[in-house]
Design a protein around this motif. Structure first.
Motif, mmCIF file in Angstrom:
data_model
loop_
_atom_site.group_PDB
_atom_site.id
_atom_site.type_symbol
_atom_site.label_atom_id
_atom_site.label_comp_id
_atom_site.label_asym_id
_atom_site.label_seq_id
_atom_site.Cartn_x
_atom_site.Cartn_y
_atom_site.Cartn_z
ATOM 1 N N GLY A 73 0.829 -1.199 0.000
ATOM 2 C CA GLY A 73 0.000 0.000 0.000
ATOM 3 C C GLY A 73 0.861 1.246 0.000
ATOM 4 N N ALA A 74 0.207 2.381 -0.253
ATOM 5 C CA ALA A 74 0.902 3.666 -0.258
ATOM 6 C C ALA A 74 -0.086 4.751 0.138
ATOM 7 C CB ALA A 74 1.487 3.965 -1.631
ATOM 8 N N ALA A 75 0.423 5.748 0.862
ATOM 9 C CA ALA A 75 -0.395 6.883 1.274
ATOM 10 C C ALA A 75 0.136 8.145 0.608
ATOM 11 C CB ALA A 75 -0.347 7.047 2.793
ATOM 12 N N TYR A 76 -0.770 8.922 0.029
ATOM 13 C CA TYR A 76 -0.433 10.190 -0.630
ATOM 14 C C TYR A 76 -1.223 11.292 0.058
ATOM 15 C CZ TYR A 76 1.343 6.915 -4.062
ATOM 16 O OH TYR A 76 2.022 5.882 -4.678
ATOM 17 N N THR A 77 -0.611 11.877 1.072
ATOM 18 C CA THR A 77 -1.309 12.851 1.916
ATOM 19 C C THR A 77 -1.761 14.073 1.125
ATOM 20 O OG1 THR A 77 -0.012 12.107 3.794
ATOM 21 C CG2 THR A 77 -1.170 14.202 4.033
ATOM 22 N N GLU A 78 -0.888 14.622 0.281
ATOM 23 C CA GLU A 78 -1.233 15.822 -0.478
ATOM 24 C C GLU A 78 -2.432 15.581 -1.402
ATOM 25 O OE1 GLU A 78 0.004 18.956 -0.184
ATOM 26 O OE2 GLU A 78 1.061 18.132 1.547
ATOM 27 N N GLN A 79 -2.536 14.389 -1.944
ATOM 28 C CA GLN A 79 -3.644 14.056 -2.846
ATOM 29 C C GLN A 79 -4.846 13.488 -2.100
ATOM 30 O OE1 GLN A 79 -1.971 11.351 -5.726
ATOM 31 N NE2 GLN A 79 -0.318 12.766 -6.237
ATOM 32 N N ARG A 80 -4.673 13.294 -0.787
ATOM 33 C CA ARG A 80 -5.745 12.745 0.065
ATOM 34 C C ARG A 80 -6.229 11.399 -0.482
ATOM 35 N NH1 ARG A 80 -4.003 16.852 2.351
ATOM 36 N NH2 ARG A 80 -5.253 18.245 3.655
ATOM 37 N N ARG A 81 -5.267 10.493 -0.712
ATOM 38 C CA ARG A 81 -5.657 9.175 -1.200
ATOM 39 C C ARG A 81 -4.709 8.099 -0.694
ATOM 40 N NH1 ARG A 81 -3.417 7.205 -6.386
ATOM 41 N NH2 ARG A 81 -1.617 8.501 -6.848
ATOM 42 N N ILE A 82 -5.243 6.895 -0.618
ATOM 43 C CA ILE A 82 -4.510 5.694 -0.229
ATOM 44 C C ILE A 82 -4.674 4.692 -1.358
ATOM 45 C CG2 ILE A 82 -4.544 3.720 1.360
ATOM 46 C CD1 ILE A 82 -5.359 5.682 3.565
ATOM 47 N N VAL A 83 -3.588 4.012 -1.697
ATOM 48 C CA VAL A 83 -3.620 2.982 -2.736
ATOM 49 C C VAL A 83 -3.268 1.651 -2.084
ATOM 50 C CG1 VAL A 83 -2.629 2.207 -4.918
ATOM 51 C CG2 VAL A 83 -2.957 4.646 -4.510
ATOM 52 N N LEU A 84 -4.094 0.639 -2.332
ATOM 53 C CA LEU A 84 -3.856 -0.708 -1.812
ATOM 54 C C LEU A 84 -3.639 -1.681 -2.959
ATOM 55 C CD1 LEU A 84 -6.662 -0.923 0.910
ATOM 56 C CD2 LEU A 84 -4.242 -0.406 1.251
ATOM 57 N N ASN A 85 -2.784 -2.653 -2.749
ATOM 58 C CA ASN A 85 -2.538 -3.696 -3.735
ATOM 59 C C ASN A 85 -3.807 -4.535 -3.881
ATOM 60 O OD1 ASN A 85 -1.676 -6.246 -4.932
ATOM 61 N ND2 ASN A 85 0.415 -5.579 -4.509
ATOM 62 N N ALA A 86 -4.201 -4.819 -5.112
ATOM 63 C CA ALA A 86 -5.426 -5.577 -5.380
ATOM 64 C C ALA A 86 -5.392 -6.970 -4.759
ATOM 65 C CB ALA A 86 -5.652 -5.682 -6.885
ATOM 66 N N GLN A 87 -4.205 -7.532 -4.620
ATOM 67 C CA GLN A 87 -4.100 -8.887 -4.055
ATOM 68 C C GLN A 87 -4.526 -8.944 -2.590
ATOM 69 O OE1 GLN A 87 -0.696 -11.322 -5.231
ATOM 70 N NE2 GLN A 87 -0.094 -9.609 -6.544
ATOM 71 N N LEU A 88 -4.517 -7.811 -1.902
ATOM 72 C CA LEU A 88 -4.959 -7.778 -0.507
ATOM 73 C C LEU A 88 -6.450 -8.049 -0.368
ATOM 74 C CD1 LEU A 88 -2.995 -4.647 0.746
ATOM 75 C CD2 LEU A 88 -2.561 -7.028 1.387
ATOM 76 N N LEU A 89 -7.193 -7.894 -1.464
ATOM 77 C CA LEU A 89 -8.644 -8.077 -1.407
ATOM 78 C C LEU A 89 -9.072 -9.525 -1.623
ATOM 79 C CD1 LEU A 89 -9.809 -4.886 -3.326
ATOM 80 C CD2 LEU A 89 -9.472 -5.210 -0.875
ATOM 81 N N GLY A 90 -8.103 -10.420 -1.788
ATOM 82 C CA GLY A 90 -8.418 -11.835 -1.989
ATOM 83 C C GLY A 90 -9.013 -12.454 -0.731
ATOM 84 N N ALA A 91 -9.768 -13.519 -0.937
ATOM 85 C CA ALA A 91 -10.394 -14.223 0.177
ATOM 86 C C ALA A 91 -9.327 -14.768 1.129
ATOM 87 C CB ALA A 91 -11.250 -15.374 -0.352
ATOM 88 N N GLY A 92 -9.563 -14.625 2.430
ATOM 89 C CA GLY A 92 -8.652 -15.115 3.439
ATOM 90 C C GLY A 92 -7.505 -14.168 3.757
ATOM 91 N N GLU A 104 -7.939 -10.932 4.778
ATOM 92 C CA GLU A 104 -8.505 -9.808 5.503
ATOM 93 C C GLU A 104 -7.557 -9.238 6.565
ATOM 94 O OE1 GLU A 104 -10.142 -12.656 4.881
ATOM 95 O OE2 GLU A 104 -11.744 -11.989 3.547
ATOM 96 N N PRO A 105 -6.860 -10.070 7.352
ATOM 97 C CA PRO A 105 -5.926 -9.478 8.337
ATOM 98 C C PRO A 105 -4.821 -8.652 7.668
ATOM 99 C CG PRO A 105 -6.383 -11.766 8.894
ATOM 100 C CD PRO A 105 -6.972 -11.525 7.537
ATOM 101 N N ASP A 106 -4.288 -9.138 6.547
ATOM 102 C CA ASP A 106 -3.256 -8.394 5.811
ATOM 103 C C ASP A 106 -3.830 -7.093 5.256
ATOM 104 O OD1 ASP A 106 -1.646 -10.607 6.276
ATOM 105 O OD2 ASP A 106 -1.975 -11.454 4.282
ATOM 106 N N ARG A 107 -5.020 -7.181 4.702
ATOM 107 C CA ARG A 107 -5.704 -6.012 4.133
ATOM 108 C C ARG A 107 -5.931 -4.957 5.201
ATOM 109 N NH1 ARG A 107 -11.794 -7.095 3.522
ATOM 110 N NH2 ARG A 107 -11.536 -6.702 5.730
ATOM 111 N N ASP A 108 -6.466 -5.381 6.345
ATOM 112 C CA ASP A 108 -6.782 -4.441 7.423
ATOM 113 C C ASP A 108 -5.524 -3.783 7.978
ATOM 114 O OD1 ASP A 108 -9.375 -5.247 7.021
ATOM 115 O OD2 ASP A 108 -9.554 -6.339 8.922
ATOM 116 N N SER A 109 -4.464 -4.570 8.217
ATOM 117 C CA SER A 109 -3.252 -3.975 8.792
ATOM 118 C C SER A 109 -2.584 -3.028 7.803
ATOM 119 C CB SER A 109 -2.278 -5.057 9.269
ATOM 120 O OG SER A 109 -1.794 -5.810 8.199
#
Length: 199
Positions: free
Chosen positions: A68-87, A89-94
Motif C-alpha cells: 500500500g501507499a499513502a499520498y497525503t497531499e492528494q488525500r488518497r490511499i492505494v492498496l494492492n489488489a491482491q490484498l482483497l483476496g479471500a482469506g 482480511e488481516p493483511d488487508r486491514d493492517s
C-alpha cells in the motif's frame, strides 16, 4: 463490497470512512478520535481524523510487491489488489490502517512523518503494531520474480521483478563481496523451495 469483484488499476473503493465501516474498523477511528479530543500533547488532531476519513481509497492492479501507499497531499490511499483476496482480511486491514496512520500523522503535524515517532504513536492509537514493511509471501519479490540469480559462494538467491539494468557479470552478492560473490542465473522454477529457505 464484493470480494470476488474485479477492479481496474486506480478504481476507487470508497473513502477511508466508508471502507473502515465496511471492513469493521470504524471503532478504531472513533477510539482514536476520542483520544484526540482529550490529547494535550498533539499526537493526533481531531481535524486530521475528519480529513483522513474523507480520503479516497484506490486499488492498484500494477503493484507487485508494494502492499500500500499513502499520498497525503492528494488525500488518497492505494492498496494492492491482491490484498482483497479471500482469506487475506488481516493483511488487508493492517495495510489499510498502516497507510491511514501515515495520512493521520502527516495531517496532524503538517509534514511527512514517514515511520517516525508521530506515525508510531498513531499506529498505537489505532491498535496496530508499528511495523515497517511487510512479510507477505504473495507480495514478495520471489512470488513475482521475472529473473533470479544465485551467489556461487553462499547460495543466497536474488529475485528481480524487472530485468536488472546491469549485466550479471557486473554484479556481486553484497554478503560475500566482489571477490567471492559472483552471481549466476538460475531458472525461475528452481527458485521454489521450502518456505523461508530463500532470502
Amino acid at each position: 463490497m464484493n470480494a470476488d469483484a474485479t477492479f481496474r488499476h486506480g478504481d476507487a473503493l470508497g473513502t477511508v470512512g466508508e471502507i473502515a465501516e465496511a471492513w469493521g474498523l470504524r471503532e478504531r477511528f472513533e477510539r482514536a478520535l476520542q483520544m484526540a479530543y482529550g490529547d494535550k500533547h498533539g499526537v493526533l488532531s481531531p481535524r486530521a481524523v475528519r480529513e483522513a476519513l474523507a480520503c479516497v481509497v484506490e486499488i492498484s492492479q500494477r503493484a507487485k510487491t508494494l502492499a500500500g501507499a499513502a499520498y497525503t497531499e492528494q488525500r488518497r490511499i492505494v492498496l494492492n489488489a491482491q490484498l482483497l483476496g479471500a482469506g487475506r482480511e488481516p493483511d488487508r486491514d493492517s495495510t489499510f490502517l498502516h497507510e491511514c496512520a501515515h495520512i493521520l500523522a502527516d495531517l496532524t503535524h503538517g509534514k511527512a512523518c514517514r515511520h517516525g515517532r508521530a506515525w508510531r504513536e498513531i499506529m498505537s492509537l489505532l491498535g496496530e503494531p508499528a511495523e515497517v514493511g511487510h512479510r507477505l509471501e504473495y507480495l514478495s519479490r520471489k512470488a513475482h520474480a521475472k529473473i533470479s540469480w544465485v551467489c556461487v559462494a553462499c547460495g543466497r538467491k536474488h529475485y528481480f521483478v524487472r530485468k536488472p539494468r546491469r549485466r550479471i557479470e557486473d554484479c556481486y552478492c553484497r554478503r560475500c563481496g566482489p571477490d567471492d560473490g559472483r552471481l549466476r542465473h538460475i531458472p525461475l522454477d528452481s527458485t521454489i523451495g521450502p518456505a523461508g529457505s530463500d532470502s
